[in-house]
Design a protein around this motif. Structure first.
Motif, PDB file in Angstrom:
ATOM      1  N   ILE A  80       0.849  -1.186   0.000  1.00 27.23           N
ATOM      2  CA  ILE A  80       0.000   0.000   0.000  1.00 27.23           C
ATOM      3  C   ILE A  80       0.885   1.237   0.000  1.00 27.23           C
ATOM      4  CG2 ILE A  80      -1.820   1.264   1.206  1.00 27.23           C
ATOM      5  CD1 ILE A  80      -2.750  -1.395   0.112  1.00 27.23           C
ATOM      6  N   SER A  81       0.546   2.198  -0.847  1.00 28.46           N
ATOM      7  CA  SER A  81       1.298   3.449  -0.872  1.00 28.46           C
ATOM      8  C   SER A  81       1.177   4.153   0.475  1.00 28.46           C
ATOM      9  CB  SER A  81       0.769   4.358  -1.993  1.00 28.46           C
ATOM     10  OG  SER A  81       1.304   5.661  -1.880  1.00 28.46           O
ATOM     11  N   MET A  82       2.322   4.484   1.074  1.00 29.93           N
ATOM     12  CA  MET A  82       2.311   5.128   2.378  1.00 29.93           C
ATOM     13  C   MET A  82       1.721   6.535   2.330  1.00 29.93           C
ATOM     14  SD  MET A  82       5.999   4.015   3.950  1.00 29.93           S
ATOM     15  CE  MET A  82       6.361   2.298   4.362  1.00 29.93           C
ATOM     16  N   ARG A  83       1.861   7.191   1.222  1.00 32.05           N
ATOM     17  CA  ARG A  83       1.387   8.564   1.112  1.00 32.05           C
ATOM     18  C   ARG A  83      -0.058   8.645   0.640  1.00 32.05           C
ATOM     19  NH1 ARG A  83       2.445  12.722   3.772  1.00 32.05           N
ATOM     20  NH2 ARG A  83       4.632  12.094   3.651  1.00 32.05           N
ATOM     21  N   MET A  84      -0.443   7.790  -0.323  1.00 31.75           N
ATOM     22  CA  MET A  84      -1.788   7.881  -0.894  1.00 31.75           C
ATOM     23  C   MET A  84      -2.757   6.867  -0.321  1.00 31.75           C
ATOM     24  SD  MET A  84      -0.966   8.700  -4.912  1.00 31.75           S
ATOM     25  CE  MET A  84       0.356   7.496  -5.087  1.00 31.75           C
ATOM     26  N   GLY A  85      -2.236   5.862   0.397  1.00 29.28           N
ATOM     27  CA  GLY A  85      -3.112   4.877   0.999  1.00 29.28           C
ATOM     28  C   GLY A  85      -3.837   3.999  -0.006  1.00 29.28           C
ATOM     29  N   ARG A  86      -3.251   3.807  -1.180  1.00 30.76           N
ATOM     30  CA  ARG A  86      -3.870   2.994  -2.229  1.00 30.76           C
ATOM     31  C   ARG A  86      -2.932   1.851  -2.605  1.00 30.76           C
ATOM     32  NH1 ARG A  86      -5.031   7.151  -6.891  1.00 30.76           N
ATOM     33  NH2 ARG A  86      -5.597   5.200  -7.935  1.00 30.76           N
ATOM     34  N   PRO A  87      -3.472   0.754  -3.151  1.00 32.06           N
ATOM     35  CA  PRO A  87      -2.598  -0.357  -3.569  1.00 32.06           C
ATOM     36  C   PRO A  87      -1.567   0.102  -4.586  1.00 32.06           C
ATOM     37  CG  PRO A  87      -4.887  -1.062  -3.518  1.00 32.06           C
ATOM     38  CD  PRO A  87      -4.900   0.428  -3.307  1.00 32.06           C
ATOM     39  N   VAL A  88      -0.332  -0.374  -4.422  1.00 36.01           N
ATOM     40  CA  VAL A  88       0.770   0.070  -5.271  1.00 36.01           C
ATOM     41  C   VAL A  88       0.644  -0.482  -6.687  1.00 36.01           C
ATOM     42  CG1 VAL A  88       3.266  -0.135  -5.622  1.00 36.01           C
ATOM     43  CG2 VAL A  88       2.359   0.445  -3.376  1.00 36.01           C
ATOM     44  N   LEU A  89       0.232  -1.730  -6.830  1.00 37.68           N
ATOM     45  CA  LEU A  89       0.202  -2.374  -8.146  1.00 37.68           C
ATOM     46  C   LEU A  89      -0.606  -1.596  -9.177  1.00 37.68           C
ATOM     47  CD1 LEU A  89       0.952  -4.689 -10.011  1.00 37.68           C
ATOM     48  CD2 LEU A  89      -0.926  -6.020  -9.052  1.00 37.68           C
ATOM     49  N   PRO A  90      -1.878  -1.241  -8.910  1.00 37.76           N
ATOM     50  CA  PRO A  90      -2.602  -0.461  -9.922  1.00 37.76           C
ATOM     51  C   PRO A  90      -2.010   0.922 -10.159  1.00 37.76           C
ATOM     52  CG  PRO A  90      -3.904  -0.690  -7.905  1.00 37.76           C
ATOM     53  CD  PRO A  90      -2.745  -1.612  -7.776  1.00 37.76           C
ATOM     54  N   LEU A  91      -1.430   1.528  -9.113  1.00 41.65           N
ATOM     55  CA  LEU A  91      -0.797   2.839  -9.302  1.00 41.65           C
ATOM     56  C   LEU A  91       0.364   2.750 -10.286  1.00 41.65           C
ATOM     57  CD1 LEU A  91      -0.684   4.249  -5.649  1.00 41.65           C
ATOM     58  CD2 LEU A  91      -2.079   5.094  -7.529  1.00 41.65           C
ATOM     59  N   VAL A  92       1.219   1.747 -10.085  1.00 43.58           N
ATOM     60  CA  VAL A  92       2.392   1.587 -10.954  1.00 43.58           C
ATOM     61  C   VAL A  92       1.960   1.189 -12.360  1.00 43.58           C
ATOM     62  CG1 VAL A  92       4.474   0.217 -11.341  1.00 43.58           C
ATOM     63  CG2 VAL A  92       3.934   1.021  -9.048  1.00 43.58           C
ATOM     64  N   MET A  93       1.000   0.285 -12.486  1.00 48.79           N
ATOM     65  CA  MET A  93       0.573  -0.163 -13.809  1.00 48.79           C
ATOM     66  C   MET A  93      -0.098   0.971 -14.596  1.00 48.79           C
ATOM     67  SD  MET A  93       1.580  -3.256 -14.290  1.00 48.79           S
ATOM     68  CE  MET A  93       3.057  -2.808 -13.369  1.00 48.79           C
ATOM     69  N   ASP A  94      -0.888   1.796 -13.917  1.00 44.06           N
ATOM     70  CA  ASP A  94      -1.520   2.935 -14.601  1.00 44.06           C
ATOM     71  C   ASP A  94      -0.458   3.928 -15.079  1.00 44.06           C
ATOM     72  OD1 ASP A  94      -3.999   1.847 -14.180  1.00 44.06           O
ATOM     73  OD2 ASP A  94      -4.500   3.112 -12.458  1.00 44.06           O
ATOM     74  N   ALA A  95       0.514   4.232 -14.207  1.00 46.50           N
ATOM     75  CA  ALA A  95       1.587   5.156 -14.596  1.00 46.50           C
ATOM     76  C   ALA A  95       2.420   4.568 -15.726  1.00 46.50           C
ATOM     77  CB  ALA A  95       2.461   5.487 -13.392  1.00 46.50           C
ATOM     78  N   LEU A  96       2.708   3.260 -15.647  1.00 50.35           N
ATOM     79  CA  LEU A  96       3.474   2.598 -16.702  1.00 50.35           C
ATOM     80  C   LEU A  96       2.724   2.639 -18.029  1.00 50.35           C
ATOM     81  CD1 LEU A  96       5.879   0.854 -17.617  1.00 50.35           C
ATOM     82  CD2 LEU A  96       4.597  -1.155 -16.851  1.00 50.35           C
ATOM     83  N   ALA A  97       1.417   2.408 -17.994  1.00 45.89           N
ATOM     84  CA  ALA A  97       0.624   2.440 -19.226  1.00 45.89           C
ATOM     85  C   ALA A  97       0.670   3.819 -19.875  1.00 45.89           C
ATOM     86  CB  ALA A  97      -0.820   2.049 -18.921  1.00 45.89           C
ATOM     87  N   ARG A  98       0.590   4.871 -19.067  1.00 38.72           N
ATOM     88  CA  ARG A  98       0.651   6.223 -19.636  1.00 38.72           C
ATOM     89  C   ARG A  98       2.035   6.515 -20.205  1.00 38.72           C
ATOM     90  NH1 ARG A  98      -3.110   7.239 -15.261  1.00 38.72           N
ATOM     91  NH2 ARG A  98      -1.390   7.536 -13.788  1.00 38.72           N
TER      92      ARG A  98
END
Length: 316
Positions: A80-98
């Motif tokens: 879980i992202s310590m700053r945003m409180g959201r799962p890391v996997l979808p955050l990284v995959m969304d950023a990677l896709a962009r």
């Protein structure tokens, strides 16, 4: 190409990623400061810090933390992202896709435009066309990303001109026209740099190929000039160019931090800046590991392309 070679290379990639994961985890562990302190702030009470450290597992030995994190990576739980409180996997995959959208568009234009530019420059070596392409290539290589990005913003994104937005991102399913307009300036910035790399490399290798005996033989046989250039010279000249393109893929995915930051493009590079600034350890670890995987896969793809272009290359 044998299946054994491919499996061996994939095994090496897995080993490299394992080593990278350990190094990244070790570096994040020795960084100054405390993650719980950064999340709660400097005025947090000691009991609050202890409770958060226990919740995040920071009070356990480092090897237990590493084993827990590595097991989560394998099972799809990247934390879980310590700053945003959201799962890391979808955050990284969304950023990677962009980032891949931006990188893929830039790479497509580079392959379609820069390689023919290098071929033309080599075929017209010493003439005006070669001089113009060489000058443009030197300009592209010499200008840093932030300078090119700033110039494009000044000339194309000023309010009085308003040709393109100065930054941001619009999903393609919301408004495809705005999606393309937001991509134009960061893509153009990358193109000026990458086209210079690829066109210069292609020109250099084409000049060497055109001096080889097999090219002279093809010319003496009466083959048309364009067939000699494409079927004989270019096929062999592309091998070093593929190496440059493979390295540029890794650069495009993770090394375009400056471009993404200048244009406020929410890709993987900008996400890594946010993670480092906020000491978001799970986000730093996952993002770095993804960048390493991209580099490794890009190099493997380049090696496979060698065998396709040159049948003399056999991997055992």
């Amino acid at each position: 190409m044998r299946l054994g070679y491919l499996l061996k290379r994939l095994g090496f990639i897995a080993l490299i990623l394992l080593v990278v994961s350990f190094v990244v985890f070790a570096v994040t562990q020795i960084l100054p400061g405390n993650a719980a302190q950064m999340i709660l702030g400097e005025y947090a009470l000691p009991e609050q810090l202890v409770a958060l450290e226990r919740q995040l597992g920071l009070n356990t030995p480092w090897y237990q933390q590493y084993g827990r994190w590595l097991g989560g990576l394998i099972t799809g739980d990247w934390g879980i992202s310590m700053r945003m409180g959201r799962p890391v996997l979808p955050l990284v995959m969304d950023a990677l896709a962009r980032s891949m959208i931006l990188a893929g568009l830039a790479l497509l234009v580079v392959i379609v435009v820069a390689i023919p530019m290098g071929v033309i420059a080599a075929a017209r070596r010493g003439k005006a066309t070669d001089g113009v392409i060489s000058v443009l290539s030197y300009i592209g290589v010499s200008l840093p990303e932030f300078v090119t990005a700033t110039l494009l913003l000044v000339f194309l994104a000023r309010p009085e001109i308003g040709l393109f937005p100065a930054g941001g991102y619009t999903p393609p399913d919301e408004n495809f026209g705005k999606f393309l307009s937001h991509l134009f300036l960061p893509t153009a910035t990358l193109l000026l740099i990458l086209m210079a790399h690829v066109s210069r490399q292609t020109r250099s290798e084409m000049i060497d190929a055109l001096q080889q005996d097999y090219v002279r033989t093809a010319t003496l046989k009466g083959l048309p000039r364009h067939l000699v250039l494409i079927r004989h010279a270019l096929r062999n000249a592309l091998l070093p160019t593929i190496t440059v393109i493979a390295l540029d893929v890794g650069y495009l995915i993770g090394g375009i931090i400056v471009v993404e930051e200048v244009f406020a493009y929410p890709g993987l590079g900008r996400m890594m800046i946010f993670a480092v600034q906020n000491r978001d350890l799970p986000l730093i670890q996952a993002g770095t590991l993804v960048l390493a995987a991209v580099y490794a896969i890009a190099n493997l793809t380049a090696d496979l392309a060698y065998a396709v272009l040159d049948r003399r290359i056999q991997y055992e």
